[in-house]
Design an enzyme around this catalytic site. Structure first.
Site, PDB file in Angstrom:
ATOM      1  N   GLU A 193       1.274   8.495   3.303  1.00 29.88           N
ATOM      2  CA  GLU A 193       1.850   7.897   2.078  1.00 29.88           C
ATOM      3  C   GLU A 193       1.225   8.493   0.821  1.00 29.88           C
ATOM      4  O   GLU A 193       0.745   7.764  -0.062  1.00 29.88           O
ATOM      5  CB  GLU A 193       1.677   6.365   2.110  1.00 29.88           C
ATOM      6  CG  GLU A 193       2.472   5.712   3.213  1.00 29.88           C
ATOM      7  CD  GLU A 193       2.490   4.184   3.173  1.00 29.88           C
ATOM      8  OE1 GLU A 193       1.718   3.587   2.412  1.00 29.88           O
ATOM      9  OE2 GLU A 193       3.304   3.591   3.915  1.00 29.88           O
ATOM     10  N   GLU A 313       6.058   4.189  10.656  1.00 33.48           N
ATOM     11  CA  GLU A 313       5.660   2.799  10.367  1.00 33.48           C
ATOM     12  C   GLU A 313       6.945   2.012  10.189  1.00 33.48           C
ATOM     13  O   GLU A 313       7.707   2.261   9.245  1.00 33.48           O
ATOM     14  CB  GLU A 313       4.786   2.701   9.109  1.00 33.48           C
ATOM     15  CG  GLU A 313       3.386   3.236   9.310  1.00 33.48           C
ATOM     16  CD  GLU A 313       2.463   2.971   8.117  1.00 33.48           C
ATOM     17  OE1 GLU A 313       2.586   1.904   7.486  1.00 33.48           O
ATOM     18  OE2 GLU A 313       1.636   3.848   7.843  1.00 33.48           O
ATOM     19  N   GLN A 381       1.911  -2.723  13.613  1.00 28.97           N
ATOM     20  CA  GLN A 381       0.953  -1.945  14.358  1.00 28.97           C
ATOM     21  C   GLN A 381       0.903  -2.493  15.777  1.00 28.97           C
ATOM     22  O   GLN A 381       1.825  -3.206  16.165  1.00 28.97           O
ATOM     23  CB  GLN A 381      -0.390  -2.002  13.658  1.00 28.97           C
ATOM     24  CG  GLN A 381      -0.323  -1.325  12.260  1.00 28.97           C
ATOM     25  CD  GLN A 381      -1.679  -1.037  11.611  1.00 28.97           C
ATOM     26  OE1 GLN A 381      -2.711  -1.189  12.228  1.00 28.97           O
ATOM     27  NE2 GLN A 381      -1.654  -0.621  10.351  1.00 28.97           N
TER      28      GLN A 381
HETATM   29  O1  AHR Z   1       0.455  -0.614   8.257  1.00 28.27           O
HETATM   30  C1  AHR Z   1      -0.224  -1.082   7.140  1.00 28.27           C
HETATM   31  C2  AHR Z   1      -0.211  -0.090   5.978  1.00 28.27           C
HETATM   32  O2  AHR Z   1       1.099   0.052   5.509  1.00 28.27           O
HETATM   33  C3  AHR Z   1      -0.621   1.323   6.290  1.00 28.27           C
HETATM   34  O3  AHR Z   1      -2.001   1.512   6.251  1.00 28.27           O
HETATM   35  C4  AHR Z   1       0.047   2.111   5.204  1.00 28.27           C
HETATM   36  O4  AHR Z   1       0.355   3.410   5.594  1.00 28.27           O
HETATM   37  C5  AHR Z   1       1.270   1.288   4.859  1.00 28.27           C
HETATM   38  O5  AHR Z   1       1.393   1.086   3.496  1.00 28.27           O
END
Ligand code: AHR
Length: 537
Positions: A193, A313, A381
């Site tokens: 990001e 993500e 996650q």
């Molecule tokens: O998954 C949590 C956070 O979300 C990660 O660290 C980041 O890449 C995103 O903004």
């Protein structure tokens, strides 16, 4: 057989068995082949954040922990979830990370501050340990390098340490640390990001385009077989969304294989439920836009290879809660600077509802329907932190509602994905206009002659019936097909959750389906529900 029959013993809590008229019917037919389903679509994400690593996958002293401190009860659930590939070690965490800190004897590893999550990083888990964990869990690793405070030199060193054959200093250091064979990690993320103002070392599109081009070029000189992922926009609402992708992909085209996409969704208050349930519309537009940028980059470069999407993500995250906590920290600067930086604090431990699971099921459908572009994905996650798996300290593990749609797809979506044309009743949304109430995808493995229908009823208020016409799948004969396993996730209360004390409040229950001729399957879906039907033919 009446469609209203269910295995009453497995009726969802709160469901009512009532006589009712037939629900409105949607049809899914004209199945269009999309692409072979990439195994990496069923990936996940482990970041050094909160209790994902420490107190999640790793808890020395836990009754189930192995000699390295990894919880085998967590590993069992990771296997049950069907995770194929895990992105590691961040996330925002990676942007100040020194990978060397996590190698060598544990008692000699440095302790550092992690500014991304305002935590203390003990480095008791690093790449060697995570590699051992991944071997146990049966997953590939997708490794991210630090582009916030580091760059080419650290990336090349890490690559040599991780993948190098014996005979160089760094590869030999890995061997002396107990990993005798190269880890052979193929997929690498070049930063995380990097467009985000919150990211340590964030850059403009032009700055990142030049930087990623140089790092990727150097890494491919060292190992031409790597698959390299450039950061895309942090989300589709960033002001530079689209422009960022065009700049980065066009500049670094020759050295890139993937562009990363990130999208999190949450319900903005109960009045917003219908919008939330149709979040996959946003994801679909997101994918189509980034895929268009990747095609443009290929054309501009007169290129021969495609840049695929790595949706590394995705999921439901009530990020508004985290943003409030962070804003409070910042408002109270004294606390930020003088509080002890906690080790493995409880962060981002969202507890998911039935509605959240339906949304995640529909996001998976959206990606399968576009798996010609999306060739890799990581649900964010894996454990404790916005996670399908929860691990109680010194206690048991349990499955969140969102565990089930992921696991079904990961284990049973095989062969080719087929996007059906869906017609039927619509729901009206502010953001996306009129949207089909039902969404679905069909997967079919011609060799094993097994298929899977994944479907969601995104209507917040009404039940729907779905007719799926599979007669155009290759190799389907007049004998038709039959369902071997049909399950559904729903509850009369869309906000029902599993918890540590009631871990099975929400689980999928079996449903009946009707097989028609020549090859149709029909089933009913209550409002806000996810359904999976496995079939053979
Ligand atoms: O998954 C949590 C956070 O979300 C990660 O660290 C980041 O890449 C995103 O903004």
């Amino acid at each position: 057989m009446a469609l209203t029959e269910r295995h009453i013993s497995q009726e969802p809590a709160g469901a009512q068995a009532t006589d009712r008229t037939a629900p409105a019917t949607s049809t899914a037919g004209h199945l269009a082949p999309v692409a072979a389903i990439p195994p990496r679509l069923f990936g996940s994400f482990v970041e050094h954040l909160g209790r994902c690593v420490y107190g999640g996958i790793y808890e020395p002293g836990h009754p189930t922990s192995d000699r390295y401190g990894f919880r085998s009860d967590v590993i069992d659930l990771v296997r049950e979830l069907g995770v194929t590939c895990v992105r590691y070690p961040g996330g925002n965490f990676v942007s100040t990370y020194a990978w060397e800190d996590g190698t060598g004897p544990r008692d000699a590893r440095p302790i550092r501050r992690d500014p991304a999550w305002h935590s203390t990083e003990t480095n008791q888990v690093g790449i060697d340990d995570f590699y051992r964990w991944s071997q146990e869990a049966g997953t590939e690793i997708m490794l991210a390098v630090n582009m916030g405070t580091r760059g080419i030199a650290a990336a090349l060193d890490e690559l040599e340490y991780v993948n190098g054959a014996a005979g160089t200093t760094l590869a030999d250091r890995r061997i002396s640390n107990g990993i005798t064979e190269p880890m052979d990690i193929r997929m690498w993320c070049i930063g995380n990001e990097m467009d985000g103002p919150w990211q340590v070392g964030h850059m403009t599109a032009q700055e990142y385009a030049r930087a990623v081009d140089k790092v990727a070029h150097a890494m491919k000189l060292a190992d031409s077989g790597l698959e390299l992922v450039a950061c895309g926009s942090s989300n589709a609402h960033m002001p530079t969304f689209g422009e960022w992708e065009r700049t980065v992909l066009t500049t670094a085209y020759d050295n890139l294989d993937f562009v990363s996409c990130h999208a999190y969704y949450f319900e903005h208050g109960h009045a917003d439920l219908q919008e939330f349930l149709t979040s996959s519309q946003d994801m679909a537009t997101f994918i189509d836009t980034v895929a268009g940028c990747a095609r443009e980059a290929k054309e501009d470069n007169g290129g021969t290879h495609d840049i695929a999407l790595s949706f590394d993500e995705w999921g439901v995250w009530y990020s508004d809660r985290w943003n409030r906590i962070e804003a409070e920290w910042k408002a109270n600067a004294a606390a930020v600077h003088h509080d002890p930086w906690p080790k493995a604090p409880h962060l981002l431990e969202d507890i998911y509802t039935v509605a959240d699971a339906v949304v995640e099921g529909s996001l998976m459908i959206a990606m399968l329907k576009r798996c010609d572009s999306v060739r890799s994905a990581s649900r964010a996650q894996l454990v404790n932190v916005i996670a399908p798996i929860m691990a109680e300290p010194n206690g048991p593990v349990w499955r969140q509602t969102v565990f089930y749609p992921f696991a079904e797809a990961a284990h049973h979506a095989r062969g080719t994905a087929y996007a059906p044309r869906i017609t039927g009743p619509v729901v009206h949304t502010r953001a996306y206009g009129a949207v089909q109430a039902v969404d679905a995808v069909v997967t079919w493995d011609e060799e094993s002659r097994t298929g899977l229908i994944l479907a969601v009823n995104r209507d917040a208020a009404a039940e729907h019936r779905l007719d799926v016409d599979c007669s155009t799948l290759p190799g389907i004969t007049d004998d038709g097909l039959h369902a071997t396993h049909a399950i559904q996730l729903h509850d009369a209360d869309p906000y029902r959750r599993n918890t540590a004390t009631a871990p099975n409040s929400v689980t999928p229950y079996a449903i009946h389906t009707i097989t028609g001729t020549p090859a149709t399957l029909t089933f009913d879906m209550p409002a806000i529900s996810w359904t999976a039907v496995r079939f053979t033919a």
